[in-house]
Design a protein around this motif. Sequence first.
Motif, mmCIF file in Angstrom:
data_model
loop_
_atom_site.group_PDB
_atom_site.id
_atom_site.type_symbol
_atom_site.label_atom_id
_atom_site.label_comp_id
_atom_site.label_asym_id
_atom_site.label_seq_id
_atom_site.Cartn_x
_atom_site.Cartn_y
_atom_site.Cartn_z
ATOM 1 N N ARG A 103 27.168 33.052 37.904
ATOM 2 C CA ARG A 103 28.292 33.555 38.746
ATOM 3 C C ARG A 103 28.327 33.119 40.325
ATOM 4 O O ARG A 103 29.222 33.150 41.061
ATOM 5 C CB ARG A 103 28.255 35.129 38.655
ATOM 6 C CG ARG A 103 28.793 35.602 37.628
ATOM 7 C CD ARG A 103 28.302 36.854 36.961
ATOM 8 N NE ARG A 103 29.164 37.599 35.807
ATOM 9 C CZ ARG A 103 28.858 37.280 34.646
ATOM 10 N NH1 ARG A 103 27.991 36.143 34.478
ATOM 11 N NH2 ARG A 103 29.819 37.720 33.626
ATOM 12 N N CYS A 107 31.136 31.622 43.196
ATOM 13 C CA CYS A 107 31.240 32.002 44.637
ATOM 14 C C CYS A 107 31.155 30.655 45.550
ATOM 15 O O CYS A 107 31.801 30.439 46.338
ATOM 16 C CB CYS A 107 30.198 33.132 44.874
ATOM 17 S SG CYS A 107 30.594 34.714 44.561
ATOM 18 N N ARG A 394 37.528 39.481 44.246
ATOM 19 C CA ARG A 394 37.247 40.950 44.256
ATOM 20 C C ARG A 394 35.779 41.171 44.974
ATOM 21 O O ARG A 394 34.991 40.268 44.903
ATOM 22 C CB ARG A 394 36.901 41.528 42.552
ATOM 23 C CG ARG A 394 38.174 41.697 41.890
ATOM 24 C CD ARG A 394 37.524 42.519 40.815
ATOM 25 N NE ARG A 394 38.750 42.358 39.758
ATOM 26 C CZ ARG A 394 39.807 43.096 39.765
ATOM 27 N NH1 ARG A 394 39.733 44.052 40.741
ATOM 28 N NH2 ARG A 394 40.729 43.308 38.864
ATOM 29 N N PHE A 397 32.600 41.530 43.429
ATOM 30 C CA PHE A 397 31.951 40.383 42.765
ATOM 31 C C PHE A 397 31.356 39.466 43.863
ATOM 32 O O PHE A 397 30.415 38.944 43.795
ATOM 33 C CB PHE A 397 33.151 39.653 41.892
ATOM 34 C CG PHE A 397 32.767 38.208 41.232
ATOM 35 C CD1 PHE A 397 32.343 38.398 39.975
ATOM 36 C CD2 PHE A 397 32.613 36.963 41.949
ATOM 37 C CE1 PHE A 397 31.769 37.372 39.231
ATOM 38 C CE2 PHE A 397 32.044 36.241 41.492
ATOM 39 C CZ PHE A 397 31.699 35.867 39.980
ATOM 40 N N HIS A 401 27.229 38.287 44.320
ATOM 41 C CA HIS A 401 27.261 37.105 43.612
ATOM 42 C C HIS A 401 27.121 36.308 45.103
ATOM 43 O O HIS A 401 27.206 34.738 44.655
ATOM 44 C CB HIS A 401 27.707 36.568 42.577
ATOM 45 C CG HIS A 401 27.756 37.464 41.498
ATOM 46 N ND1 HIS A 401 26.570 37.368 40.936
ATOM 47 C CD2 HIS A 401 28.754 38.139 40.773
ATOM 48 C CE1 HIS A 401 26.787 38.662 39.525
ATOM 49 N NE2 HIS A 401 28.149 39.091 39.837
ATOM 50 N N TYR A 403 28.687 35.688 48.014
ATOM 51 C CA TYR A 403 29.815 34.886 48.631
ATOM 52 C C TYR A 403 29.675 34.732 50.157
ATOM 53 O O TYR A 403 29.818 33.423 50.608
ATOM 54 C CB TYR A 403 31.326 35.511 48.361
ATOM 55 C CG TYR A 403 32.326 34.719 49.135
ATOM 56 C CD1 TYR A 403 33.004 33.750 48.122
ATOM 57 C CD2 TYR A 403 32.847 34.859 50.168
ATOM 58 C CE1 TYR A 403 34.085 32.988 48.282
ATOM 59 C CE2 TYR A 403 33.878 34.121 50.805
ATOM 60 C CZ TYR A 403 34.273 33.340 49.695
ATOM 61 O OH TYR A 403 35.352 32.547 50.310
ATOM 62 N N LEU A 526 35.243 37.030 32.425
ATOM 63 C CA LEU A 526 34.915 36.732 33.979
ATOM 64 C C LEU A 526 36.041 36.537 34.737
ATOM 65 O O LEU A 526 35.950 36.984 35.935
ATOM 66 C CB LEU A 526 34.036 35.349 33.937
ATOM 67 C CG LEU A 526 33.407 35.115 35.121
ATOM 68 C CD1 LEU A 526 32.570 36.065 35.745
ATOM 69 C CD2 LEU A 526 32.651 33.738 35.186
ATOM 70 N N GLU A 529 36.644 40.203 35.858
ATOM 71 C CA GLU A 529 35.533 40.408 36.698
ATOM 72 C C GLU A 529 35.474 39.805 38.171
ATOM 73 O O GLU A 529 35.279 40.263 39.240
ATOM 74 C CB GLU A 529 34.425 40.028 36.125
ATOM 75 C CG GLU A 529 32.963 40.698 36.952
ATOM 76 C CD GLU A 529 31.786 39.953 36.030
ATOM 77 O OE1 GLU A 529 30.562 40.065 36.743
ATOM 78 O OE2 GLU A 529 31.732 39.387 34.802
ATOM 79 N N MET A 530 35.999 38.571 38.152
ATOM 80 C CA MET A 530 36.174 37.819 39.466
ATOM 81 C C MET A 530 37.418 38.018 40.245
ATOM 82 O O MET A 530 37.190 38.366 41.546
ATOM 83 C CB MET A 530 36.003 36.273 39.021
ATOM 84 C CG MET A 530 35.800 35.528 40.334
ATOM 85 S SD MET A 530 35.746 33.599 39.925
ATOM 86 C CE MET A 530 34.998 33.791 38.231
#
Length: 586
Positions: A103, A107, A394, A397, A401, A403, A526, A529-530
């Motif tokens: 993940r 990002c 999001r 997320f 992870h 970003y 995903l 989720e992302m």
Amino acid sequence: MAQQGLVTTVSSRVGTAVVVGWVGSVRDRVAGARGLLDAFGRPGAAPRLPTGDYAAVLVCRDRILLMRDEQARMPLFFKESGGRVSAVSTSARHLGGGAELARRYFCRYLTGNMAQPHSELTPFTGVHRVLGGEVVELSITGQMRGRVLRRVRQGDDPSVPPAESLDLSGAAKDLRLALENAVGRRMGRMTACHVSGGTDSTSIALLAARLLTVRQGHPGDLVLLAGRFKKGELAGEQPYLDEAMEEIRRHAPAARPVIIEVDDVADFDDFQHHAGDQDEPHAHAFRAPFWSRLHAAAAELGCDTLMTGCGADPIADANPLHLHRLARTGQLRQLMRQARAWAAGSERGLWDVVSAYVVRPALPLAAERGTALFHQRGTVLGGLGNFARPRWLRSGFAGAHGYREASIAESRFVFGRKPEQSVYDAANYIAAPDPLSWSRARQDGFFLSHPFLDPEVIATMRRLPAEATFQPGRPKAVLRDAMADLLPPRILGRAVKIPFNELYARGLRIHGDELIDLCRSARHPLIAEMFDVETLCRAVKEAQLGIGDSYSWDRLNSSLAVVVWLERLDQRSCALGAPVSVIAGS
């Protein structure tokens, strides 16, 4: 010795080298591969990486070496667990089949508009990228011994003094010699040159034509490849294209012009294939239909290389980020004098120039936040720059992870401590559509090659003083002077080229609703989720209406490519069958 497609395998008493691409020159790949093996095969040897477009695996008596040239056109990955490398391949997907998705990679991918990946991360856990200019050393049994970046550019070498005394004429001579060498290295037995009628591509094709006429002992064929638009704004390029073709053939009468009608091409054509079948998600997959048409035509003719003019805009033009150097070193009077000249020459306001080339490189994330607050006004795309989190990604997320860390790392890569130098490193990744070419390279047997992104050309331009390269109102002054004896007058004097915006707008008109349906119907876990899918769909609608700019549209294109890539991931893995590795089980 064996040569098949892009792969050359050579052996000697010191070991075996498998080279994808070319070392030294396209014309003599075998000699280049042997030279690489001889240089690195000796125990303890640590020479500089030679020029070329290559990824290589060297199996020596006492070690295994994985390496890529500094420009990193050819991909190379290895699968590692517990300090032991079990397989190496030019395909991350082949190595990562069945592995968990990383993940943090997504990002990092979503932070910028880079055309090529330039970080170690890959989409798959346990699969790592060999970086450009890196040498990875393994034991004979695959144990990791070390990773060393050998990216020592000529322009950074302290033994090469900066060309402070050069004027425009001297700078032009240096650039001409570097370009001739770069083109010569890329000439094959049948060389294709993309010709658009612009200064950049026409310069490359003219140098190729001239080299063919003086290479008495090394004959070759030259193909002039062009896409022709008969309708719309891009039809305005036709007179320039005609003049370019005429002038090139005057120097090389045997050159074969191949004109491809591309009025039916639009961005996002067959997007599920171009974005979904890549080895990794690729931000510029939307532009693949045009480049694929040219690539296929060159392959049908049997070409072994296709040269482009990509990279001239950031490399061969004057470097406005020298203004940041003046601010950084306290030369404020000179800063204001040159900033006024830049503003007058580019028909921009003084504050716009200072903001773009002094403030933004110093505080890139803060500058983007300020721009977003001023321009957003209820839109998704308004004010979205290179690094800030897009509203459809999001926050949960992004926070989980890395970003923010990724955006900081990306901004430092693009601007660095000395933005006037970092721009050349970033240009290597921004300017070239290499993943699009790589997806066709195996079947076509060649790869796009870009003389303006040659290390010698970059080193020449980065060491020139700003005073030698900048003429207000005359973009690419050094290149124009360098090519003044070859370029026809109409092309030599043109300052503006019609952009490809029409292809993008038409692509969104044709495929926008399809892209929205694709996002809403996506089933890979995903994606939800992302992304906030409805916000992403709203961004597509805004782009259809012309809201935003090239920065925000590229951020949108990146995310759409991820959606398609993830949706087709399982289908693609099933269709691929067993991995095809460069070396496995070592």
